[in-house]
Design a protein around this motif. Structure first.
Motif, mmCIF file in Angstrom:
data_model
loop_
_atom_site.group_PDB
_atom_site.id
_atom_site.type_symbol
_atom_site.label_atom_id
_atom_site.label_comp_id
_atom_site.label_asym_id
_atom_site.label_seq_id
_atom_site.Cartn_x
_atom_site.Cartn_y
_atom_site.Cartn_z
ATOM 1 N N PHE A 135 -10.922 36.915 11.163
ATOM 2 C CA PHE A 135 -11.192 37.755 12.328
ATOM 3 C C PHE A 135 -12.690 38.011 12.393
ATOM 4 O O PHE A 135 -13.283 38.448 11.404
ATOM 5 C CB PHE A 135 -10.442 39.084 12.233
ATOM 6 N N HIS A 136 -13.294 37.718 13.546
ATOM 7 C CA HIS A 136 -14.718 37.967 13.762
ATOM 8 C C HIS A 136 -14.829 39.134 14.732
ATOM 9 O O HIS A 136 -14.396 39.033 15.879
ATOM 10 C CB HIS A 136 -15.390 36.708 14.328
ATOM 11 N N ASN A 137 -15.382 40.246 14.254
ATOM 12 C CA ASN A 137 -15.471 41.463 15.069
ATOM 13 C C ASN A 137 -14.104 41.877 15.611
ATOM 14 O O ASN A 137 -13.971 42.330 16.747
ATOM 15 C CB ASN A 137 -16.473 41.272 16.216
ATOM 16 N N GLY A 138 -13.079 41.694 14.777
ATOM 17 C CA GLY A 138 -11.730 42.092 15.142
ATOM 18 C C GLY A 138 -10.973 41.083 15.979
ATOM 19 O O GLY A 138 -9.812 41.322 16.335
ATOM 20 N N VAL A 139 -11.598 39.945 16.282
ATOM 21 C CA VAL A 139 -10.987 38.915 17.128
ATOM 22 C C VAL A 139 -10.601 37.719 16.261
ATOM 23 O O VAL A 139 -11.419 37.219 15.471
ATOM 24 C CB VAL A 139 -11.957 38.466 18.238
ATOM 25 N N LEU A 140 -9.375 37.229 16.403
ATOM 26 C CA LEU A 140 -8.917 36.084 15.616
ATOM 27 C C LEU A 140 -9.691 34.825 16.006
ATOM 28 O O LEU A 140 -9.672 34.413 17.164
ATOM 29 C CB LEU A 140 -7.426 35.861 15.834
ATOM 30 N N VAL A 141 -10.374 34.212 15.029
ATOM 31 C CA VAL A 141 -11.128 32.985 15.310
ATOM 32 C C VAL A 141 -10.651 31.792 14.484
ATOM 33 O O VAL A 141 -10.926 30.644 14.837
ATOM 34 C CB VAL A 141 -12.649 33.193 15.102
ATOM 35 N N GLN A 142 -9.952 32.042 13.374
ATOM 36 C CA GLN A 142 -9.343 30.976 12.571
ATOM 37 C C GLN A 142 -7.939 31.434 12.216
ATOM 38 O O GLN A 142 -7.766 32.484 11.588
ATOM 39 C CB GLN A 142 -10.147 30.686 11.294
ATOM 40 N N ASN A 143 -6.928 30.647 12.608
ATOM 41 C CA ASN A 143 -5.537 31.076 12.462
ATOM 42 C C ASN A 143 -4.822 30.242 11.401
ATOM 43 O O ASN A 143 -4.265 29.186 11.699
ATOM 44 C CB ASN A 143 -4.813 30.980 13.806
ATOM 45 N N ASP A 144 -4.895 30.684 10.154
ATOM 46 C CA ASP A 144 -4.180 30.032 9.053
ATOM 47 C C ASP A 144 -4.474 28.535 8.991
ATOM 48 O O ASP A 144 -3.562 27.711 8.861
ATOM 49 C CB ASP A 144 -2.679 30.281 9.196
ATOM 50 N N VAL A 145 -5.756 28.185 9.096
ATOM 51 C CA VAL A 145 -6.135 26.771 9.076
ATOM 52 C C VAL A 145 -6.083 26.232 7.653
ATOM 53 O O VAL A 145 -6.396 26.926 6.688
ATOM 54 C CB VAL A 145 -7.543 26.541 9.672
ATOM 55 N N SER A 146 -5.661 24.994 7.499
ATOM 56 C CA SER A 146 -5.620 24.317 6.209
ATOM 57 C C SER A 146 -6.892 23.503 6.042
ATOM 58 O O SER A 146 -7.104 22.522 6.767
ATOM 59 C CB SER A 146 -4.395 23.398 6.123
ATOM 60 N N LEU A 147 -7.737 23.907 5.110
ATOM 61 C CA LEU A 147 -9.019 23.238 4.940
ATOM 62 C C LEU A 147 -8.839 21.831 4.411
ATOM 63 O O LEU A 147 -7.923 21.559 3.630
ATOM 64 C CB LEU A 147 -9.931 24.048 4.022
ATOM 65 N N LEU A 148 -9.734 20.959 4.821
ATOM 66 C CA LEU A 148 -9.674 19.552 4.435
ATOM 67 C C LEU A 148 -10.299 19.300 3.072
ATOM 68 O O LEU A 148 -10.210 18.200 2.537
ATOM 69 C CB LEU A 148 -10.382 18.707 5.490
ATOM 70 N N GLY A 149 -10.937 20.324 2.522
ATOM 71 C CA GLY A 149 -11.626 20.211 1.250
ATOM 72 C C GLY A 149 -12.850 21.105 1.272
ATOM 73 O O GLY A 149 -13.103 21.807 2.253
ATOM 74 N N PRO A 150 -13.641 21.109 0.199
ATOM 75 C CA PRO A 150 -14.888 21.860 0.201
ATOM 76 C C PRO A 150 -15.836 21.360 1.291
ATOM 77 O O PRO A 150 -15.740 20.226 1.761
ATOM 78 C CB PRO A 150 -15.465 21.593 -1.200
ATOM 79 N N THR A 151 -16.776 22.213 1.671
ATOM 80 C CA THR A 151 -17.733 21.902 2.733
ATOM 81 C C THR A 151 -18.608 20.711 2.363
ATOM 82 O O THR A 151 -19.092 20.603 1.233
ATOM 83 C CB THR A 151 -18.626 23.130 2.995
ATOM 84 N N GLN A 152 -18.801 19.830 3.343
ATOM 85 C CA GLN A 152 -19.722 18.710 3.212
ATOM 86 C C GLN A 152 -20.706 18.744 4.379
ATOM 87 O O GLN A 152 -20.292 18.851 5.531
ATOM 88 C CB GLN A 152 -18.967 17.375 3.217
ATOM 89 N N TYR A 153 -21.979 18.684 4.091
ATOM 90 C CA TYR A 153 -22.980 18.642 5.173
ATOM 91 C C TYR A 153 -22.988 17.269 5.829
ATOM 92 O O TYR A 153 -23.111 17.135 7.050
ATOM 93 C CB TYR A 153 -24.362 18.980 4.621
ATOM 94 N N ILE A 154 -22.822 16.235 5.009
ATOM 95 C CA ILE A 154 -22.756 14.864 5.514
ATOM 96 C C ILE A 154 -21.419 14.268 5.085
ATOM 97 O O ILE A 154 -21.047 14.327 3.914
ATOM 98 C CB ILE A 154 -23.911 14.003 4.966
ATOM 99 N N GLY A 155 -20.689 13.692 6.034
ATOM 100 C CA GLY A 155 -19.412 13.078 5.725
ATOM 101 C C GLY A 155 -18.253 14.047 5.855
ATOM 102 O O GLY A 155 -18.440 15.255 6.040
ATOM 103 N N LYS A 156 -17.047 13.505 5.776
ATOM 104 C CA LYS A 156 -15.844 14.305 5.938
ATOM 105 C C LYS A 156 -15.469 15.023 4.637
ATOM 106 O O LYS A 156 -15.644 14.484 3.552
ATOM 107 C CB LYS A 156 -14.679 13.416 6.394
ATOM 108 N N ALA A 157 -14.955 16.213 4.797
ATOM 109 C CA ALA A 157 -14.513 16.990 3.643
ATOM 110 C C ALA A 157 -13.263 16.370 3.028
ATOM 111 O O ALA A 157 -12.427 15.798 3.730
ATOM 112 C CB ALA A 157 -14.227 18.423 4.066
ATOM 113 N N SER A 158 -13.137 16.486 1.717
ATOM 114 C CA SER A 158 -11.937 16.032 1.013
ATOM 115 C C SER A 158 -11.837 16.787 -0.306
ATOM 116 O O SER A 158 -12.793 17.439 -0.740
ATOM 117 C CB SER A 158 -11.985 14.525 0.750
#
Length: 257
Positions: free
Chosen positions: A201-224
């Protein structure tokens, strides 16, 4: 339907009716286990009684330098506010956490300059996986009338998930994130068993709804999740060099789930 079938149906219906009448309301009432009592804060932003307060406006005892764990955090504390020190690097919690509820408030300075990613850039790493920017990042950025790639704006799971809406306030105003983080689990061979999940919730507003992450953050390339097996991890705040000065934080607390 013949007479025999009609009679059979009548018997079945009667049996079902009798079975329902034989049940009692208390058959579906439970009294154990009794939930523990948690005293809420005075407001929804205040820490409840079972929370771990990570920043109380006074000290950084709960924080350490990411790249030199054990070294006291070197960000600036004044007037109840924690401000990024762009020259010192990222900081993270001394304690590690698995799944949790997190509350954190942040502010972009009113006189911010620049554009895109160079406009008040920081991040909340929901699980830090070591030095630098390793981990799972929830982006902090001025996204009030500031155009950038949408999976890199405030409220995004950086480079993975676009926020459902842009709930940003203007620079100079305090903003909040409330996060439910479900830590990933892994098989013995290192492959992911259940992915990390986040509700934001950002400032009380839902912005991410139970999303399943693809892996740790990657600046270049896809997360895994390749080579990402880990257990409980610290929560990290990012110092993004010249782009991060002087973002401020306050009122940070976490409830382990």
């Amino acid at each position: 339907m013949n007479r025999k079938q009609t009679l059979l149906l009548s018997v079945m219906l009667a049996a079902g009716t009798l079975s329902a009448y034989a049940q009692k309301p208390e058959d579906t009432e439970f009294y154990e286990p009794v939930p523990k009592v948690v005293t809420p804060g005075k407001t929804n932003s205040d820490a409840p009684s079972d929370a771990v307060v990570l920043f109380d406006g006074k000290s950084l005892n709960e924080w350490t330098m990411t790249d030199d764990r054990g070294k006291p955090a070197e960000w600036n504390v004044a007037d109840g506010i924690l401000t990024v020190n762009k020259h010192s690097g990222n900081i993270e919690t001394v304690k590690s956490f698995s799944s949790y509820q997190l509350h954190i408030e942040w502010r972009i300075p009113s006189n911010i300059t620049g554009s895109g990613q160079a406009r008040g850039n920081s991040g909340v790493f929901l699980a830090s996986l070591g030095k630098g920017d390793a981990g799972y990042e929830l982006q902090v950025l001025d996204s009030y009338n500031n155009k950038t790639y949408v999976n890199g704006q405030a409220g995004s799971i950086y480079k993975q998930f676009i926020p459902l809406v842009n709930a940003s306030k203007a620079p100079g105003e305090w903003q909040s994130y409330d996060v439910i983080w479900t830590a990933p689990t892994f098989n013995e061979n290192g492959t992911v068993k259940t992915p990390a999940k986040a509700t934001v919730f950002h400032n009380g507003v839902l912005v991410q709804n139970d999303v399943s992450l693809l892996g740790p953050t990657q600046y270049i390339g896809k997360a895994s999740y390749n080579n990402a097996k880990h257990g409980p991890a610290p929560i990290k705040l990012q110092a993004h060099g010249d782009h991060s000065e002087p973002i401020s934080y306050r009122n940070i607390w976490v409830r382990e789930l």
